[in-house]
Structure formats: structure tokens, C-alpha cells
Write a protein that holds these residues in place. Structure first.
Motif, PDB file in Angstrom:
ATOM      1  N   ILE A  28       0.854  -1.200   0.000  1.00  0.00           N
ATOM      2  CA  ILE A  28       0.000   0.000   0.000  1.00  0.00           C
ATOM      3  C   ILE A  28       0.889   1.250   0.000  1.00  0.00           C
ATOM      4  O   ILE A  28       0.497   2.329   0.395  1.00  0.00           O
ATOM      5  N   HIS A  29       2.129   1.040  -0.491  1.00  0.00           N
ATOM      6  CA  HIS A  29       3.117   2.114  -0.628  1.00  0.00           C
ATOM      7  C   HIS A  29       3.418   2.805   0.710  1.00  0.00           C
ATOM      8  O   HIS A  29       3.545   4.018   0.793  1.00  0.00           O
ATOM      9  N   ASN A  30       3.460   1.983   1.767  1.00  0.00           N
ATOM     10  CA  ASN A  30       3.826   2.473   3.102  1.00  0.00           C
ATOM     11  C   ASN A  30       2.894   3.584   3.605  1.00  0.00           C
ATOM     12  O   ASN A  30       3.337   4.539   4.258  1.00  0.00           O
ATOM     13  N   CYS A  66       6.643   6.734   0.790  1.00  0.00           N
ATOM     14  CA  CYS A  66       5.436   6.802   1.624  1.00  0.00           C
ATOM     15  C   CYS A  66       4.300   7.507   0.874  1.00  0.00           C
ATOM     16  O   CYS A  66       4.494   8.622   0.368  1.00  0.00           O
ATOM     17  N   SER A  67       3.126   6.869   0.864  1.00  0.00           N
ATOM     18  CA  SER A  67       1.966   7.449   0.161  1.00  0.00           C
ATOM     19  C   SER A  67       1.074   8.258   1.111  1.00  0.00           C
ATOM     20  O   SER A  67      -0.085   8.515   0.804  1.00  0.00           O
ATOM     21  N   GLY A  68       1.634   8.676   2.263  1.00  0.00           N
ATOM     22  CA  GLY A  68       0.857   9.525   3.178  1.00  0.00           C
ATOM     23  C   GLY A  68      -0.022   8.709   4.097  1.00  0.00           C
ATOM     24  O   GLY A  68       0.116   7.486   4.214  1.00  0.00           O
ATOM     25  N   ILE A  69      -0.944   9.394   4.729  1.00  0.00           N
ATOM     26  CA  ILE A  69      -1.801   8.694   5.686  1.00  0.00           C
ATOM     27  C   ILE A  69      -2.630   7.644   4.937  1.00  0.00           C
ATOM     28  O   ILE A  69      -3.025   7.854   3.780  1.00  0.00           O
ATOM     29  N   ASP A  70      -2.870   6.517   5.587  1.00  0.00           N
ATOM     30  CA  ASP A  70      -3.747   5.493   5.023  1.00  0.00           C
ATOM     31  C   ASP A  70      -5.149   6.098   4.956  1.00  0.00           C
ATOM     32  O   ASP A  70      -5.694   6.563   5.974  1.00  0.00           O
ATOM     33  N   GLY A 123       2.124  13.908   1.472  1.00  0.00           N
ATOM     34  CA  GLY A 123       1.356  14.195   2.692  1.00  0.00           C
ATOM     35  C   GLY A 123       2.125  13.828   3.952  1.00  0.00           C
ATOM     36  O   GLY A 123       3.130  14.461   4.290  1.00  0.00           O
ATOM     37  N   GLY A 124       1.635  12.786   4.650  1.00  0.00           N
ATOM     38  CA  GLY A 124       2.298  12.348   5.885  1.00  0.00           C
ATOM     39  C   GLY A 124       3.760  11.984   5.677  1.00  0.00           C
ATOM     40  O   GLY A 124       4.567  12.053   6.611  1.00  0.00           O
ATOM     41  N   GLY A 125       4.117  11.611   4.438  1.00  0.00           N
ATOM     42  CA  GLY A 125       5.526  11.322   4.124  1.00  0.00           C
ATOM     43  C   GLY A 125       6.372  12.583   4.295  1.00  0.00           C
ATOM     44  O   GLY A 125       7.512  12.536   4.767  1.00  0.00           O
TER      45      GLY A 125
HETATM   46  C1  LIG Z   1      -5.559  13.860  11.045  1.00  0.00           C
HETATM   47  C2  LIG Z   1      -4.881  13.812   9.727  1.00  0.00           C
HETATM   48  C3  LIG Z   1      -3.494  13.343   9.841  1.00  0.00           C
HETATM   49  C4  LIG Z   1      -2.665  13.181   8.810  1.00  0.00           C
HETATM   50  C5  LIG Z   1      -3.004  13.539   7.456  1.00  0.00           C
HETATM   51  C6  LIG Z   1      -2.143  13.305   6.442  1.00  0.00           C
HETATM   52  C7  LIG Z   1      -2.584  13.708   5.098  1.00  0.00           C
HETATM   53  C8  LIG Z   1      -1.949  12.978   3.967  1.00  0.00           C
HETATM   54  O1  LIG Z   1      -1.113  12.118   4.102  1.00  0.00           O
HETATM   55  S1  LIG Z   1      -2.529  13.533   2.478  1.00  0.00           S
HETATM   56  C9  LIG Z   1      -1.901  12.337   1.368  1.00  0.00           C
HETATM   57  C10 LIG Z   1      -2.769  11.097   1.262  1.00  0.00           C
HETATM   58  N1  LIG Z   1      -2.228  10.246   0.249  1.00  0.00           N
HETATM   59  C11 LIG Z   1      -2.543  10.334  -1.051  1.00  0.00           C
HETATM   60  O2  LIG Z   1      -3.391  11.080  -1.463  1.00  0.00           O
HETATM   61  C12 LIG Z   1      -1.735   9.423  -1.964  1.00  0.00           C
HETATM   62  C13 LIG Z   1      -2.600   8.366  -2.599  1.00  0.00           C
HETATM   63  N2  LIG Z   1      -1.783   7.508  -3.423  1.00  0.00           N
HETATM   64  C14 LIG Z   1      -1.283   7.846  -4.615  1.00  0.00           C
HETATM   65  O3  LIG Z   1      -1.325   8.967  -5.084  1.00  0.00           O
HETATM   66  C15 LIG Z   1      -0.655   6.743  -5.409  1.00  0.00           C
HETATM   67  O4  LIG Z   1      -1.047   5.517  -4.839  1.00  0.00           O
HETATM   68  C16 LIG Z   1       0.902   6.789  -5.455  1.00  0.00           C
HETATM   69  C17 LIG Z   1       1.516   6.827  -4.081  1.00  0.00           C
HETATM   70  C18 LIG Z   1       1.361   7.992  -6.276  1.00  0.00           C
HETATM   71  C19 LIG Z   1       1.423   5.498  -6.156  1.00  0.00           C
HETATM   72  O5  LIG Z   1       0.773   5.333  -7.393  1.00  0.00           O
HETATM   73  P1  LIG Z   1       0.828   3.898  -8.120  1.00  0.00           P
HETATM   74  O6  LIG Z   1       2.236   3.417  -8.135  1.00  0.00           O
HETATM   75  O7  LIG Z   1       0.149   4.074  -9.423  1.00  0.00           O
HETATM   76  O8  LIG Z   1       0.033   2.907  -7.176  1.00  0.00           O
HETATM   77  P2  LIG Z   1      -1.563   2.787  -6.963  1.00  0.00           P
HETATM   78  O9  LIG Z   1      -2.115   1.819  -7.954  1.00  0.00           O
HETATM   79  O10 LIG Z   1      -2.168   4.136  -6.935  1.00  0.00           O
HETATM   80  O11 LIG Z   1      -1.645   2.179  -5.482  1.00  0.00           O
HETATM   81  C20 LIG Z   1      -1.670   0.759  -5.196  1.00  0.00           C
HETATM   82  C21 LIG Z   1      -2.695   0.508  -4.126  1.00  0.00           C
HETATM   83  O12 LIG Z   1      -2.361   1.218  -2.942  1.00  0.00           O
HETATM   84  C22 LIG Z   1      -3.479   2.016  -2.544  1.00  0.00           C
HETATM   85  N3  LIG Z   1      -2.999   3.229  -1.878  1.00  0.00           N
HETATM   86  C23 LIG Z   1      -2.035   4.047  -2.274  1.00  0.00           C
HETATM   87  N4  LIG Z   1      -1.875   5.043  -1.390  1.00  0.00           N
HETATM   88  C24 LIG Z   1      -2.777   4.830  -0.413  1.00  0.00           C
HETATM   89  C25 LIG Z   1      -3.110   5.526   0.798  1.00  0.00           C
HETATM   90  N5  LIG Z   1      -2.452   6.656   1.188  1.00  0.00           N
HETATM   91  N6  LIG Z   1      -4.078   5.028   1.583  1.00  0.00           N
HETATM   92  C26 LIG Z   1      -4.753   3.908   1.238  1.00  0.00           C
HETATM   93  N7  LIG Z   1      -4.486   3.214   0.093  1.00  0.00           N
HETATM   94  C27 LIG Z   1      -3.510   3.674  -0.706  1.00  0.00           C
HETATM   95  C28 LIG Z   1      -4.173   2.334  -3.849  1.00  0.00           C
HETATM   96  O13 LIG Z   1      -5.504   2.751  -3.628  1.00  0.00           O
HETATM   97  C29 LIG Z   1      -4.061   1.006  -4.559  1.00  0.00           C
HETATM   98  O14 LIG Z   1      -5.017   0.119  -4.011  1.00  0.00           O
HETATM   99  P3  LIG Z   1      -5.861  -0.846  -4.951  1.00  0.00           P
HETATM  100  O15 LIG Z   1      -6.760  -1.614  -4.011  1.00  0.00           O
HETATM  101  O16 LIG Z   1      -4.851  -1.691  -5.665  1.00  0.00           O
HETATM  102  O17 LIG Z   1      -6.615   0.055  -5.888  1.00  0.00           O
END
Ligand SMILES: CC/C=C\C=C\CC(=O)SCCNC(=O)CCNC(=O)[C@H](O)C(C)(C)COP(=O)(O)OP(=O)(O)OC[C@H]1O[C@@H](n2cnc3c(N)ncnc32)[C@H](O)[C@@H]1OP(=O)(O)O
Length: 274
Positions: A28-30, A66-70, A123-125
Motif C-alpha cells: 500500500i506504498h507504506n 510513503c503514500s501519506g496517511i492510510d 502528505g504524511g511522508g
Molecule cells: C488527522 C490527519 C493526519 C494526517 C493527514 C495526512 C494527510 C496525507 O497524508 S494527504 C496524502 C494522502 N495520500 C494520497 O493522497 C496518496 C494516494 N496515493 C497515490 O497517489 C498513489 O497511490 C501513489 C503513491 C502515487 C502510487 O501510485 P501507483 O504506483 O500508481 O500505485 P496505486 O495503484 O495508486 O496504489 C496501489 C494501491 O495502494 C493504494 N494506496 C495508495 N496510497 C494509499 C493511501 N495513502 N491510503 C490507502 N491506500 C492507498 C491504492 O488505492 C491502490 O489500491 P488498490 O486496491 O490496488 O486500488
């Protein structure tokens, strides 16, 4: 070595004073889950307390740092607990402060933490890497202060730490736009100190710098980290007063005598562990 669900700790080589701390949810990209936020400060504290550890390298397993917060965790955090808005708000405030403390554990760790960033750092990264002491990345790394796009005011430290790293003007532009920027731009902004052509080259660079720091006086290294961090949040006068107090204690250590003797005897110094 303790086992974690979201992290892995590995000594760089057997008997090395450099330890690798990996974000370890590669599928889940950490993404940062509740387990991560409870395990991260424990892992850092165990490394801090371990006298065999001098320097920590933080990186991510898999394709991205890291892809940020889950997003599932984010969803669960933002659910109201009860109909009482005051109690829900108070619980949420405590929860956010708990998440902040997990990131701040990087600064509270006496030993230097060097981030090695590849792929996404989102994000969280960014909260994590801005609390690290040194940041390196690969050419394929990309960054985004993404919170604004999820309708969140970033709240785990980026808005507090990023301005002193890249300057206020750059920090607000990155945080208001949430735009992606490359490893090379991160270097130009001062967010990272070095950019490497590949992950292998970065690992070699991380190892070399970490071993170099690990060979120095542990008291001088921890003092440099502590004084720089405290001085960031103090006036010049307060910072100078703080370092005078710090050194009035630590200059009396054997490390100074050993460093000076080693220099005059043209040998490598040997310091006691911290
Ligand atoms: C109180 C609040 C406290 C803290 C707040 C923090 C805020 C943040 O962190 S904001 C940032 C949140 N994150 C994102 O918006 C990033 C989302 N992910 C992406 O943009 C992409 O996944 C990527 C990291 C650029 C990688 O792209 P790619 O290599 O094309 O992989 P994917 O096919 O997109 O991902 C595979 C699989 O992982 C799931 N996933 C990725 N990131 C997350 C995440 N942050 N949370 C949950 N799941 C994630 C993605 O949905 C895919 O799942 P599938 O089931 O295979 O579809």
C-alpha cells in the motif's frame, strides 16, 4: 530485535552502528496506519536506547517511500464518536496530538535520522521527512504536500518544519498548491541535500555518510542535533545560552581528550558508546 507490523529494523551489516528503519507496508506504498503511529515512536525509542546504534537510516520498502496517511485510517479518524460534538472534538484533538507526537519522536531521538527517499513522498511522508535530520533522495522521487487537496490543513508538522528548511515563500507555495515536485526540484529548494541516480547509489551514499557520522564523538553528534533543533525555535540569545549550558556539561567528557590525542597521534579516535 522487536517485531513490528508496519516497520522493520535491520542493522546495516552485522556489528554496524548504523541501523536501517524501514517503513514496511509496501503493498500500500507504506501508507501510515494507526499501527504505524503507535509503533513508530516505540521503534525510535528502542533505537535511541540501544547503545549499539549510532545513526538511523529511514527508508521505505517497495516502490515508494510513503503514500501519506492510510485513507482508511483518515476516514476512521474523522468519524464522530458520539452525538456530543464537544466530546467528539476533544477526542479528535487528543488523537491529532498523538499522531503529531509519533512524528516528533524523530526529533526527540538523540541519534541522527537520515531519510532516504525514493518514489512517492506524499502528505504524511513530508511530515516524516521534514522531522528527519538529513534528507537524500533518488532522481525518480516525487513530493507533494497533498493535504490541501483532501480538504485538510496539514497538521502533523509540515507547516511548522518546512518553512525553516525551504523558506516561508517556498513552503506556502507548495502547501497551498499541493503540486508534485521532483527530486531535482527538492534539491534546488533545499528539502534534500543530495540526489542519486538510483536506489543502489543512494543506499551507498546513505551508508557512507551514516558510517562517517557514527565514527564521530556520540556526545558531539547528539549535542549538535539537540542544539540545532532547539536553536531553530529560540532567539539567537537563547540559543547561545542553551549551547553554553550544554557544553559546560559535555566538554568535560573523555571524548574531547580522545579527539585531540587521536589528531596529534594521527590515528582514528575511539569513543565510548552513548
Ligand atoms: C488527522 C490527519 C493526519 C494526517 C493527514 C495526512 C494527510 C496525507 O497524508 S494527504 C496524502 C494522502 N495520500 C494520497 O493522497 C496518496 C494516494 N496515493 C497515490 O497517489 C498513489 O497511490 C501513489 C503513491 C502515487 C502510487 O501510485 P501507483 O504506483 O500508481 O500505485 P496505486 O495503484 O495508486 O496504489 C496501489 C494501491 O495502494 C493504494 N494506496 C495508495 N496510497 C494509499 C493511501 N495513502 N491510503 C490507502 N491506500 C492507498 C491504492 O488505492 C491502490 O489500491 P488498490 O486496491 O490496488 O486500488
Amino acid at each position: 530485535m522487536e517485531k513490528y507490523k508496519t516497520l522493520e529494523i535491520v542493522p546495516k551489516t552485522p556489528n554496524s552502528p548504523v541501523f536501517h528503519l524501514y517503513l514496511n507496508r509496501p503493498y500500500i506504498h507504506n501508507a501510515l496506519s494507526r499501527d504505524f503511529f503507535s509503533e513508530f515512536p516505540k521503534a525510535l525509542s528502542s533505537l535511541d536506547e540501544n547503545p549499539n546504534v549510532s545513526v538511523i537510516i529511514l527508508s521505505g520498502h517497495g516502490d515508494h517511500f510513503c503514500s501519506g496517511i492510510d485513507l482508511k485510517t483518515l476516514n476512521s479518524i474523522s468519524q464522530p464518536l458520539s452525538n456530543d460534538r464537544g466530546r467528539t472534538a476533544e477526542r479528535l484533538r487528543r488523537e491529532i496530538k498523538g499522531l503529531q507526537a509519533a512524528i516528533t519522536a524523530l526529533e526527540l531521538c538523540r541519534k541522527p535520522v537520515i531519510a532516504g527517499i525514493h518514489g512517492a513522498c506524499i502528505g504524511g511522508g513530508i511530515d516524516i521527512v521534514t522531522a528527519c535530520d538529513i534528507r537524500y533522495c533518488t532522481e525518480d522521487a516525487f513530493f507533494s504536500v497533498k493535504e490541501v487537496d483532501l480538504a485538510i490543513t496539514a497538521d502533523l508538522g509540515t507547516l511548522q518544519r518546512l518553512p525553516s528548511i525551504v523558506g516561508y515563500g517556498n513552503a506556502i507555495e507548495l502547501a497551498l498548491t499541493g503540486r508534485r515536485f521532483s527530486g531535482l526540484e527538492a534539491k534546488a529548494l533545499g528539502l534534500v541535500s543530495r540526489v542519486f541516480g538510483s536506489k543502489d547509489a543512494m543506499d551507498e551514499g546513505l551508508r557512507a555518510v551514516a558510517e562517517g557520522i557514527a565514527a564521530k564523538s556520540p556526545l558531539a553528534v547528539t549535542g549538535t542535533k539537540a542544539v540545532l533543533l532547539r536553536s531553530r525555535d529560540m532567539s539567537l540569545e537563547q540559543g547561545l545560552d542553551y549551547v553554553a549550558t550544554w557544553n559546560s556539561a559535555t566538554l568535560l567528557s573523555d571524548d574531547l581528550t580522545e579527539a585531540v590525542s587521536a589528531h596529534s597521534q594521527k590515528r582514528k579516535p575511539v569513543f565510548a558508546k552513548l
